[in-house]
Motif scaffolding. Structure first.
Motif, PDB file in Angstrom:
ATOM      1  N   VAL A 117       5.113-112.262  52.891  1.00 32.24           N
ATOM      2  CA  VAL A 117       6.366-112.551  53.601  1.00 32.24           C
ATOM      3  C   VAL A 117       7.565-112.183  52.726  1.00 32.24           C
ATOM      4  N   MET A 118       7.503-112.622  51.470  1.00 27.25           N
ATOM      5  CA  MET A 118       8.639-112.396  50.561  1.00 27.25           C
ATOM      6  C   MET A 118       8.734-110.913  50.149  1.00 27.25           C
ATOM      7  N   GLU A 119       7.588-110.275  49.978  1.00 26.19           N
ATOM      8  CA  GLU A 119       7.584-108.909  49.444  1.00 26.19           C
ATOM      9  C   GLU A 119       7.881-107.838  50.498  1.00 26.19           C
ATOM     10  N   ILE A 120       7.190-107.917  51.625  1.00 22.89           N
ATOM     11  CA  ILE A 120       7.254-106.761  52.544  1.00 22.89           C
ATOM     12  C   ILE A 120       7.796-107.105  53.927  1.00 22.89           C
ATOM     13  N   LEU A 144      -8.684-111.846  49.124  1.00 23.04           N
ATOM     14  CA  LEU A 144      -8.428-111.009  47.952  1.00 23.04           C
ATOM     15  C   LEU A 144      -7.708-111.810  46.862  1.00 23.04           C
ATOM     16  N   ASP A 145      -7.910-111.400  45.607  1.00 24.14           N
ATOM     17  CA  ASP A 145      -7.191-112.062  44.517  1.00 24.14           C
ATOM     18  C   ASP A 145      -5.707-111.655  44.594  1.00 24.14           C
ATOM     19  N   PRO A 146      -4.801-112.458  43.998  1.00 27.69           N
ATOM     20  CA  PRO A 146      -3.364-112.210  44.168  1.00 27.69           C
ATOM     21  C   PRO A 146      -2.938-110.801  43.759  1.00 27.69           C
ATOM     22  N   LYS A 147      -3.529-110.277  42.673  1.00 28.63           N
ATOM     23  CA  LYS A 147      -3.107-108.963  42.200  1.00 28.63           C
ATOM     24  C   LYS A 147      -3.486-107.862  43.213  1.00 28.63           C
ATOM     25  N   THR A 148      -4.736-107.946  43.699  1.00 30.19           N
ATOM     26  CA  THR A 148      -5.176-106.955  44.694  1.00 30.19           C
ATOM     27  C   THR A 148      -4.380-107.113  45.985  1.00 30.19           C
ATOM     28  N   ALA A 149      -4.067-108.383  46.336  1.00 35.78           N
ATOM     29  CA  ALA A 149      -3.291-108.638  47.564  1.00 35.78           C
ATOM     30  C   ALA A 149      -1.928-107.953  47.484  1.00 35.78           C
ATOM     31  N   ILE A 150      -1.291-108.028  46.310  1.00 37.40           N
ATOM     32  CA  ILE A 150       0.020-107.385  46.137  1.00 37.40           C
ATOM     33  C   ILE A 150      -0.118-105.863  46.245  1.00 37.40           C
ATOM     34  N   LEU A 151      -1.198-105.335  45.660  1.00 40.86           N
ATOM     35  CA  LEU A 151      -1.439-103.885  45.746  1.00 40.86           C
ATOM     36  C   LEU A 151      -1.568-103.432  47.198  1.00 40.86           C
ATOM     37  N   ILE A 152      -2.326-104.235  47.980  1.00 39.46           N
ATOM     38  CA  ILE A 152      -2.523-103.896  49.403  1.00 39.46           C
ATOM     39  C   ILE A 152      -1.196-103.965  50.156  1.00 39.46           C
ATOM     40  N   ASP A 153      -0.408-105.031  49.872  1.00 39.43           N
ATOM     41  CA  ASP A 153       0.915-105.177  50.508  1.00 39.43           C
ATOM     42  C   ASP A 153       1.791-103.967  50.221  1.00 39.43           C
ATOM     43  N   ASN A 154       1.855-103.611  48.937  1.00 42.00           N
ATOM     44  CA  ASN A 154       2.703-102.479  48.550  1.00 42.00           C
ATOM     45  C   ASN A 154       2.240-101.192  49.210  1.00 42.00           C
ATOM     46  N   LEU A 155       0.917-101.045  49.277  1.00 39.66           N
ATOM     47  CA  LEU A 155       0.350 -99.840  49.888  1.00 39.66           C
ATOM     48  C   LEU A 155       0.760 -99.744  51.359  1.00 39.66           C
ATOM     49  N   ILE A 156       0.658-100.868  52.059  1.00 39.05           N
ATOM     50  CA  ILE A 156       1.027-100.883  53.485  1.00 39.05           C
ATOM     51  C   ILE A 156       2.504-100.521  53.654  1.00 39.05           C
TER      52      ILE A 156
END
Lengths: 245, 255
Positions: B201-204, B168-180
């Motif tokens: 790792v850093m975000e979630i 996934l592109d970085p923006k979509t990857a962040i969206l998925i992380d946040n969603l999880i």
């Protein structure tokens, strides 16, 4: 040793297929879908092949009966016996192994490769029951397809005999009715049911337990065709010996 | 809560997991990180019951998986949701069919109730216009969101994600992380995410375990990973120049 392990795994798989059944509401729709996919979609090729095989059997029989003392009705008799006893159940089954068996192996194999089977298992679904059981039940309709194959084979023979001037219609039809033993039809349908089970389960086994990627799906289809055909040919011999011997 | 105790798993002569012991906490996003081939996916599949470990045990809320009967295991699996690396959506079903599948299989809900639940989870993952599309007709990011929707539709106690950001592109990857992470908090799920994406790792990463060659090399949080002196972890996490700079800034700020 690998073959023995595979045979063992096959029978364990068969046991698993009948455990923890899927909800009937879902299973019913799966069975209807498989009947459409495995049986109805195969009718075209079965009708086509049976018609021409019946025709060829008639022509070859006629060309070999050169003695004028042998009645023309024998052509109809030989065609009926060949078609009912062997060509419709066995030859059609080999064709079905190629068409339906490859479809079963490749569809289940693709589900394995793309982790769809793992997804079913993780959800708590008995994936073998969900994937293989509807195919087994759908294949119980296979004798109807073979009955059509018998009819078309005889029809093909009649067309070849009459329009090829090998035998008059009356003689051919008389031959068809001559010394008819109803058990021969029973024998053909018993064989067909056994072959139906084999066609549903061996390709499923090869698809379900395959490993690798897209290339291996193709290889699994080929392997499944070979083994399913071998088992059908051997069982054909065994059943003929048991039922007619 | 999932307790993993001294798990060993081999394939032929290759030992992939060599005695992993850890606890995955409830209501937290637990991350398993490590290089490719470190045993992350094998550990995840052992937890899902797709692989049988040779040694050790896995307990779900105190119930030892190995002691459960086949039927009990299947019942337990109905409490699990899994997001596969390749999404593993059923390609012969529409998006709606995929999400509705577990409900049809395991609940006695009416069609209307199931439809409401499907609409709710698809809305929750921001997919409102894709009900009748097939997996092959939607993007990779959307497929991941459908997989998440399918995984949470039964209100699972445990959510497993195998590299949810891969491809996934970085923006979509962040969206998925946040969603999880949001879903984990919202439904108080024990979430285990297998990743080698440093943004995740850093975000979630509320709890992180680092695997190296089948051994648990380090365990901590995303705050602690900045401070660790473990060479294997720092070599892995700060392999990119960007993260080296981030760490440098963090250390300077702290001093």
């Amino acid at each position: 040793m690998n073959y023995l392990a595979d045979i063992g795994r096959y029978f364990i798989m068969i046991g698993e297929v009948f455990k923890k059944p899927t909800k009937w509401r879902i299973m019913r729709s799966l069975i209807l879908k498989e009947i459409d996919e495995l049986i109805f979609n195969s009718l075209g090729i079965i009708i086509f092949i049976s018609f021409f095989i019946g025709g060829v059997v008639t022509i070859q029989t006629a060309l070999n009966l050169t003695n004028p003392l042998i009645p023309k009705s024998l052509i109809g008799f030989a065609t009926r016996q060949s078609v009912i006893l062997e060509f419709a159940p066995t030859f059609t089954s080999i064709i079905m192994v190629g068409k339906v068996g490859s479809y079963i192996t490749s569809s289940i194999g693709t589900m394995r490769v793309t982790e769809q089977i793992d997804a079913l298992e993780v959800m708590g679904v008995n994936s073998l029951n969900y994937l293989v059981f509807p195919k087994i039940i759908a294949m119980f309709m296979y004798p109807f397809a073979v009955a059509i194959a018998m009819y078309m084979g005889v029809l093909g023979g009649w067309v070849a005999a009459v329009f090829g001037n090998f035998a008059p219609s009356g003689d051919f039809v008389q031959g068809l009715q001559q010394e008819f033993i109803p058990f021969h039809v029973t024998y053909a349908f018993i064989k067909t049911l056994v072959f139906a089970f084999i066609i549903a389960t061996i390709p499923s086994f090869h698809g379900y337990f395959m490993r690798g990627g897209a290339l291996e799906v193709g290889k699994a289809s080929t392997t499944s065709f070979v083994w399913t055909s071998v088992v059908i040919i051997v069982l054909n011999y065994v059943l003929t010996q048991l039922l007619l011997g | 809560m999932i307790e993993v105790d001294n798990i060993h798993k081999s394939f032929g002569d290759t030992t992939v997991l060599k005695g992993i012991t850890t606890v995955f906490d409830e209501g937290k996003t637990n991350l398993i990180i490590g290089q490719s081939g470190s045993g992350k996916t094998v550990l995840l599949k052992c937890m899902l019951g797709l692989f049988e470990p040779e040694e050790g045990s896995i307990c779900y809320s105190g119930n030892r998986y190995a002691d459960l009967s086949l039927d009990e295991r299947r019942d337990l699996r109905q409490e699990m949701g899994m997001v596969f690396q390749g999404s593993a959506l059923f390609d012969s079903m529409t998006v709606e069919g995929n999400v509705m599948f577990p409900l049809e299989m395991f609940t006695k809900q009416s069609k209307a109730e199931m439809q409401d639940r499907v609409d709710f989870v698809l809305e929750r993952v921001n997919l409102v216009d894709a009900h009748n599309k097939y997996p092959s007709e939607i993007s990779g990011g959307m497929q991941k969101r459908v997989a998440i929707a399918r995984a949470i539709v039964m209100n699972p106690k445990y959510l497993f994600c195998d590299e949810p950001n891969s491809g996934l592109d970085p923006k979509t990857a962040i969206l998925i992380d946040n969603l999880i992470q949001e879903i984990t908090k919202e439904f108080n799920i024990t979430t285990v995410v297998n990743t080698h994406d440093m943004n995740s790792v850093m975000e979630i990463g509320e709890k992180i375990i680092f695997l190296k060659n089948g051994i648990k090399e380090w365990e901590g949080t995303n705050k602690e990973i900045f401070k660790t002196d473990n060479e294997a972890v720092t070599n892995f996490v700060y392999s990119s120049e960007l993260f080296k700079k981030v760490r440098q800034m963090y250390i300077e700020e702290r001093n």
